[in-house]
Design an enzyme around this catalytic site. Structure first.
Site, mmCIF file in Angstrom:
data_model
loop_
_atom_site.group_PDB
_atom_site.id
_atom_site.type_symbol
_atom_site.label_atom_id
_atom_site.label_comp_id
_atom_site.label_asym_id
_atom_site.label_seq_id
_atom_site.Cartn_x
_atom_site.Cartn_y
_atom_site.Cartn_z
ATOM 1 N N MET A 171 0.807 -1.182 -0.021
ATOM 2 C CA MET A 171 0.022 -0.002 -0.045
ATOM 3 C C MET A 171 0.914 1.444 0.022
ATOM 4 O O MET A 171 0.281 2.296 -0.265
ATOM 5 C CB MET A 171 -0.879 0.079 1.212
ATOM 6 C CG MET A 171 -0.275 0.287 2.560
ATOM 7 S SD MET A 171 0.750 -1.186 3.004
ATOM 8 C CE MET A 171 1.080 -0.534 4.639
ATOM 9 N N LYS A 172 2.094 0.825 0.403
ATOM 10 C CA LYS A 172 3.096 2.245 0.366
ATOM 11 C C LYS A 172 3.092 3.042 -0.962
ATOM 12 O O LYS A 172 3.698 4.073 -1.020
ATOM 13 C CB LYS A 172 4.578 1.744 0.802
ATOM 14 C CG LYS A 172 4.445 1.367 2.196
ATOM 15 C CD LYS A 172 4.429 2.527 3.291
ATOM 16 C CE LYS A 172 4.685 1.939 4.492
ATOM 17 N NZ LYS A 172 4.190 3.152 5.518
ATOM 18 N N ASP A 173 2.676 2.373 -1.937
ATOM 19 C CA ASP A 173 2.631 2.923 -3.433
ATOM 20 C C ASP A 173 1.967 4.212 -3.354
ATOM 21 O O ASP A 173 2.317 5.002 -4.173
ATOM 22 C CB ASP A 173 2.323 1.830 -4.429
ATOM 23 C CG ASP A 173 3.294 0.671 -4.919
ATOM 24 O OD1 ASP A 173 4.185 0.717 -4.236
ATOM 25 O OD2 ASP A 173 2.774 0.019 -5.826
#
Ligand code: PMP
Length: 457
Positions: A45-47
């Site tokens: 989810m860090k994208d």
């Protein structure tokens, strides 16, 4: 551009699947769904937040063409930043704690990033810590931008603009509870803010590993002593500015063993190829559902892929060496120990007088006790604190104990394994047993010794 294509890989971030759990959570009434953030192109989810941090830095002129991106990362933010850097022509230097798996370090190097590894077992302000080393590299590297995910509000904002709206739309607002682990807190704070604005009744529940600060702080408002744990990416030993703990409705605690066993189950029984913090989040969600016993829709955000933990969680030798594959705890759990203690729990109130608390300790032959206000644990008092206070001569025996209440304790539940309590007692004076908000017992080193002696005889 051809129909159906995106202009580069960054256009493929988001729109991850939402999948129902069918096996691991079948004993709870609630329906649990997982948001498969490990299927993002950068692997987590860090994208979403990394794109926002870089877009904003570019638009503010803080990151210039050909610049170097610097970040202290447990791996996933680094992977997302490295992917963006590849597309947009930046260099990267990442600073990582040494507890992170070799796959993560190698993965970042595969993108052409430089990786500096620092010790985990030092204070955040130690010059060797990964936070300090990152600070220094950011100052020393020309034309660099330090993304500072722990204090960059574009991190939660990325989730506010991306994860939150996506979840709201794809569930048609039919979600009752949103659950995620907390590292920087960006995921739960940003996503949670959006969801609460849409429907204030949606419950936000954090998941925190034993050893991290968050759980005790949310439950009792006190900063207890952190200690090390193995699950990667969640839990902290300081408070990042990106976390909004006030937004949480509840927080659940998990230990390494439950995280890792659940991670394996998610892969083997649900076909979800995920990593340790995903196991943590699902184990936490199941605990939450066991407490509420409600028919409701719980959405759990799962973070990254199993491929980053092959040498650890999916390696039987590593699991066995760390005691995660042992069938049953050899010593038993806190509830077993409490049964052998004769007296119930003795507590004090912050408004109690020093004189009375000393009397209580003498009457019951105890040297430390929990302090409870309006039914909630607010701290602890130990004989040594009272002694220091009396010798210091600042207050009288008629003073209230409030200024002496301190945080040298950890908390556990009746189900906590005694091996874990032993680890806690290496760092703190006592482990306070909580059942929900109620203080139901106290375990000190001598209690544990007594119990072990009884067990052996
Ligand atoms: N899981 C993993 C594997 C992570 O790398 C992170 C980020 N540190 C998290 C969970 C927690 O996300 P956040 O920082 O947004 O709270």
């Amino acid at each position: 551009m051809m129909h159906g294509a995106v202009s580069n890989i960054l256009g493929a971030v988001g729109n991850t699947p939402l999948v129902k759990l069918n096996h691991v959570a079948k004993d709870v009434v609630a329906d649990i769904y997982v948001k498969c953030e490990h299927m993002n192109p950068g692997g987590s989810m860090k994208d979403r937040m990394a794109i926002n941090m870089i877009d904003q830095a570019e638009s503010r002129g803080e990151l210039k063409p050909g610049g170097t991106i610097i970040e202290a990362t447990s791996g996933n933010t680094g992977a997302s930043l490295a992917m963006i850097a590849a597309v947009r022509g930046y260099s990267c230097i990442f600073i990582m704690p040494d507890k992170m798996s070799i796959e993560k370090i190698a993965g970042l190097r595969a993108f052409g990033a430089k990786v500096v590894v620092c010790p985990t077992a030092v204070e955040p302000d130690d010059p060797r810590s990964y936070y300090s080393v990152a600070e220094k590299l950011a100052t020393d590297t020309p034309n660099s931008f330090y993304t500072r995910q722990y204090h960059n509000m574009d991190n939660p904002e990325g989730h506010y603009q991306s994860t939150g709206p996506e979840l709201w739309e794809e569930t048609n607002g039919e979600m009752d509870v949103f659950i995620a682990g907390l590292g920087t807190g960006g995921t739960i704070s940003g996503t949670g803010k959006f969801l609460k604005e849409k429907n204030a009744d949606i419950q936000l529940v954090g998941v925190d590993p034993v050893g991290s600060l968050y759980y005790d702080f949310v439950k009792t408002g006190r900063v207890t002593k952190p200690f090390t744990y193995k699950v990667e990416g969640i839990g902290e030993d300081f408070f990042p500015s990106t976390v909004d703990l006030d937004i949480l409705d509840d927080i659940v605690r998990v230990d390494d063993k439950e995280c890792f066993l659940m991670t394996r189950e998610l892969v083997q029984k649900e076909g979800l190829y995920v990593g340790g913090s995903s196991g943590a989040a699902v184990a936490g969600a199941i605990k939450y559902a066991q407490q509420t016993k409600k028919k409701e829709n719980i959405v759990v955000l799962i973070c990254d892929s199993a491929s980053k933990y092959i040498s650890k969680i999916f390696n039987d030798d590593w699991m066995r060496d760390n005691g995660y594959l042992e069938e049953e705890s050899g010593l038993g759990v806190v509830a077993d120990l409490l049964k052998t203690k004769s007296s119930g729990v003795i507590t004090a109130k912050p408004t109690d007088r020093v004189r009375d608390v000393i009397g209580k300790m003498k009457d019951h032959g105890i040297s430390q006790l929990p302090v409870v206000k309006d039914g909630k644990l607010v701290g602890a008092l130990a004989e040594v604190d009272l002694l220091r206070f009396l010798v210091g001569g600042e207050y009288s025996l008629n003073s209230t104990v409030e200024p002496l209440v301190e945080s040298q304790y950890a908390t556990c539940t009746p189900q906590t394994k005694l091996e874990l309590v032993q680890t806690m007692l290496g760092d703190v004076k006592m482990s306070i047993v909580l059942e929900g908000d109620d203080v139901i017992g106290v375990i000190t080193k001598i209690d544990l010794i007594d119990f072990l002696v009884k067990l052996a005889s």
